[in-house]
Design a protein around this motif. Structure first.
Motif, PDB file in Angstrom:
ATOM      1  N   UNK A   1      -5.604  15.505   3.089  1.00 45.83           N
ATOM      2  CA  UNK A   1      -5.536  14.743   4.335  1.00 45.83           C
ATOM      3  C   UNK A   1      -6.475  15.304   5.396  1.00 45.83           C
ATOM      4  N   UNK A   2      -6.746  16.602   5.323  1.00 45.52           N
ATOM      5  CA  UNK A   2      -7.652  17.214   6.283  1.00 45.52           C
ATOM      6  C   UNK A   2      -9.078  16.699   6.123  1.00 45.52           C
ATOM      7  N   UNK A   3      -9.417  16.191   4.943  1.00 48.56           N
ATOM      8  CA  UNK A   3     -10.773  15.711   4.689  1.00 48.56           C
ATOM      9  C   UNK A   3     -10.974  14.252   5.102  1.00 48.56           C
ATOM     10  N   UNK A   4      -9.882  13.587   5.486  1.00 46.79           N
ATOM     11  CA  UNK A   4     -10.010  12.206   5.932  1.00 46.79           C
ATOM     12  C   UNK A   4     -10.708  12.160   7.281  1.00 46.79           C
ATOM     13  N   UNK A   5     -11.526  11.160   7.511  1.00 51.29           N
ATOM     14  CA  UNK A   5     -12.194  11.077   8.814  1.00 51.29           C
ATOM     15  C   UNK A   5     -11.180  10.759   9.913  1.00 51.29           C
ATOM     16  N   UNK A   6     -11.382  11.373  11.076  1.00 48.02           N
ATOM     17  CA  UNK A   6     -10.523  11.108  12.220  1.00 48.02           C
ATOM     18  C   UNK A   6     -10.967   9.791  12.862  1.00 48.02           C
ATOM     19  N   UNK A   7     -10.088   8.828  12.863  1.00 43.23           N
ATOM     20  CA  UNK A   7     -10.408   7.527  13.437  1.00 43.23           C
ATOM     21  C   UNK A   7      -9.852   7.485  14.856  1.00 43.23           C
ATOM     22  N   UNK A   8     -10.717   7.244  15.803  1.00 43.51           N
ATOM     23  CA  UNK A   8     -10.297   7.187  17.198  1.00 43.51           C
ATOM     24  C   UNK A   8      -9.823   5.770  17.514  1.00 43.51           C
ATOM     25  N   UNK A   9      -8.781   5.706  18.332  1.00 45.40           N
ATOM     26  CA  UNK A   9      -8.261   4.408  18.744  1.00 45.40           C
ATOM     27  C   UNK A   9      -9.229   3.781  19.739  1.00 45.40           C
ATOM     28  N   UNK A  10      -9.459   2.489  19.544  1.00 45.11           N
ATOM     29  CA  UNK A  10     -10.342   1.770  20.460  1.00 45.11           C
ATOM     30  C   UNK A  10      -9.697   0.453  20.820  1.00 45.11           C
ATOM     31  N   UNK A  11     -10.108  -0.106  21.924  1.00 46.31           N
ATOM     32  CA  UNK A  11      -9.695  -1.439  22.332  1.00 46.31           C
ATOM     33  C   UNK A  11      -8.196  -1.614  22.420  1.00 46.31           C
ATOM     34  N   UNK A  12      -7.690  -2.553  21.642  1.00 49.72           N
ATOM     35  CA  UNK A  12      -6.273  -2.920  21.682  1.00 49.72           C
ATOM     36  C   UNK A  12      -5.387  -1.758  21.239  1.00 49.72           C
TER      37      UNK A  12
END
Length: 180
Positions: free
Chosen positions: A18-29
């Motif tokens: 799980x540490x290798x998953x890209x960090x997805x930042x929340x955007x918009x809605x």
């Protein structure tokens, strides 16, 4: 067939941590929902619990034949006479609906992490007198909970000892087909 990087082992479970998953930042809605999620959950809880008036939740006469044994046991714990018991039983109905709606809002908006929402539900059930503390926390010792926890432990053990990789290789060698 997809091209793989040289030296990449698709059966090495460390490639999927799980540490290798890209960090997805929340955007918009998503960002907006996470900001307004907690206030909406609190407001919905307050509106339903203290100001809601739903006929289907107002229990005027409790018929012992229509409710289950555990509900009847809880009903008898709620007061000295039937009028107080019925009022308290109706308040519990409102509390359960308010907790349900607030938790759904928190889960959908992800205003707080899901594990905190789950703990908040347990605490709210106890604080609103829906059930006793002992009964609420007893659910954490339920056999199904232990089954889930131990299945994660077993899966981690299989990955750490590389037994999962060995089993996958055995299956692939025995039943796998070559492309083409």
């Amino acid at each position: 067939m997809a091209k793989l990087e040289p030296g990449f082992d698709p059966l090495d479970m460390n490639n999927y941590r799980i540490e290798k998953l890209p960090q997805i930042k929340k955007t918009g809605v998503e960002k907006w929902m996470s900001i307004v999620g907690a206030p909406i959950a609190i407001i919905s809880f307050i509106l339903i619990y203290w100001f809601g008036n739903f006929d289907f939740l107002n229990q005027i006469n409790i018929n012992p034949e229509t409710i289950g044994e555990s509900a009847m046991k809880r009903f008898k714990q709620l007061g000295d006479n039937d009028l107080i018991r019925t009022e308290n039983f109706s308040r519990i109905n409102y509390a359960m609906l308010a907790i349900f709606v607030a938790s759904i809002v928190l889960w959908i908006t992800e205003a707080v992490p899901n594990y905190i929402t789950s703990l908040l539900v347990i605490f709210a059930i106890v604080l609103t007198n829906v059930t006793t503390e002992k009964e609420a926390f007893a659910q954490l010792g339920h056999p199904v909970m232990w089954l889930n926890i131990l299945s994660f432990v077993l899966a981690s053990m299989l990955v750490k000892t590389q037994a999962a990789k060995r089993f996958a290789l055995i299956v692939m060698v025995r039943f796998g087909r070559t492309p083409g």
